[in-house]
Scaffold this active site. Structure first.
Site, PDB file in Angstrom:
ATOM      1  CD  GLU A 216      37.522  53.247  46.831  1.00 39.11           C
ATOM      2  OE1 GLU A 216      38.541  52.562  46.598  1.00 39.11           O
ATOM      3  OE2 GLU A 216      37.087  54.102  46.035  1.00 39.11           O
ATOM      4  CB  VAL A 239      35.953  39.000  37.252  1.00 44.62           C
ATOM      5  CG1 VAL A 239      34.716  38.233  37.724  1.00 44.62           C
ATOM      6  CG2 VAL A 239      36.791  39.427  38.446  1.00 44.62           C
TER       7      VAL A 239
END
Length: 313
Positions: A216, A239
């Site tokens: 998180e 990414v």
């Protein structure tokens, strides 16, 4: 208050960050801020600034324990165990990083980010960095009530100066959720189920190694799930060094797990931004570290301080 039956411990990972993101996207101002953040990321990477940040950034953390039962009032030791996990995971000093398949070992990255419980509260007084709030609310959801004293939770400390982490009982099978950069200041931070927080106390298998918080906080620093939150191979986590994946992986997959024509190595299920059990996720990549560096250069630039630290410690 009548005796309440504890909610069962989730058996598979469920993260509420995409749900929160979709809700906030109804606000045009949030949409505009998210676009600006991604444009900043593009410029940041284009000019090769991912290694320009000096030293190691240490982020002060405020942990807000919100509880309706004694079990939920977790100990200081449980909080400390989570801080230890965060620092090892983000510095790539976690011993289980040896689980990374050989084809990806060169991608496993020290993000040069570490965390420390706040020692000064918003008024400048000494603090342990931990607040405790008793509530009549038996469980919380992604509606951010836990982040508001008026709604049974605890108000955030200034979110431009502290990473706020709320630890509470969550319903709906949730292990946690986070708010991406660009959201409302009052609700900025991370929420974690108390039995998925840290490594001692109420931490319960298969989520008892503190990796829910690592996951998180990754979102809080602008990381996306590795499958891009779509299930048809069209998702993108933005990414470059994480392979495409069709959907989340659960449990303890066996390498390689191929999807989306990503053979021979398949999904990077050992990544912290997948949905596997705590003992199966062990790494961030260089590309993810660069994306987090851009968040610290942009929307979270007021956060933390530069410290000198040995990457091996």
């Amino acid at each position: 208050m009548p005796d309440e039956q504890p909610l069962p411990q989730p058996r598979i990972r469920k993260c509420g960050a995409p749900e929160v993101h979709q809700r906030l996207l109804q606000d045009p101002e949030y949409q505009a801020r998210r676009l600006e953040i991604e444009q900043h990321l593009t410029r940041f990477l284009y000019f090769g600034l991912e290694n320009a940040r000096p030293g190691v950034t240490e982020i002060p953390v405020a942990v807000h324990v919100v509880y309706s039962t004694p079990d939920g009032n977790i100990s200081d030791a449980q909080v400390a165990s989570q801080m230890d996990v965060l620092n090892k995971d983000f510095r790539a000093t976690n011993p289980d990083i040896i689980k990374v398949p050989a084809v990806w070992t060169n991608l496993a990255s020290d993000t040069r980010i570490q965390f420390a419980l706040a020692t000064t509260d918003p008024k400048g007084a000494p603090t342990s960095g931990i607040t405790r709030t008793s509530t009549k609310t038996s469980s919380f959801s992604t509606n951010d009530d836990v982040k508001s004293a008026a709604r049974g939770g605890a108000d955030a400390w200034p979110t431009d100066r502290y990473l706020n982490i709320w630890v509470c009982q969550l319903g709906g099978g949730l292990l946690g959720y986070a708010q991406f950069p660009g959201g409302p200041a009052a609700s900025d931070g991370v929420v974690i189920l108390h039995s998925a927080f840290g490594t001692v106390g109420t931490a319960t298998a298969p989520f008892d190694l503190g990796r829910t918080t690592t996951h998180e906080v990754g979102h809080w620093l602008n990381l996306i799930h590795i499958w891009g939150d779509r299930l048809d191979c069209s998702g993108n986590d933005d990414v470059a060094d994480t392979p495409p994946a069709q959907r989340p992986n659960y449990g303890k997959p066996v390498f390689p797990h191929v999807s989306c024509s990503n053979g021979p190595n398949g999904d990077m299920f050992v990544n912290y931004m997948d949905y596997v059990d705590d003992d199966a996720m062990v790494m961030f990549t260089q590309g993810q570290a660069a994306r987090m560096a851009a968040a610290l250069d942009g929307p979270r630039s007021a956060m933390g301080r530069t410290v000198v630290a040995n990457p091996e410690v």
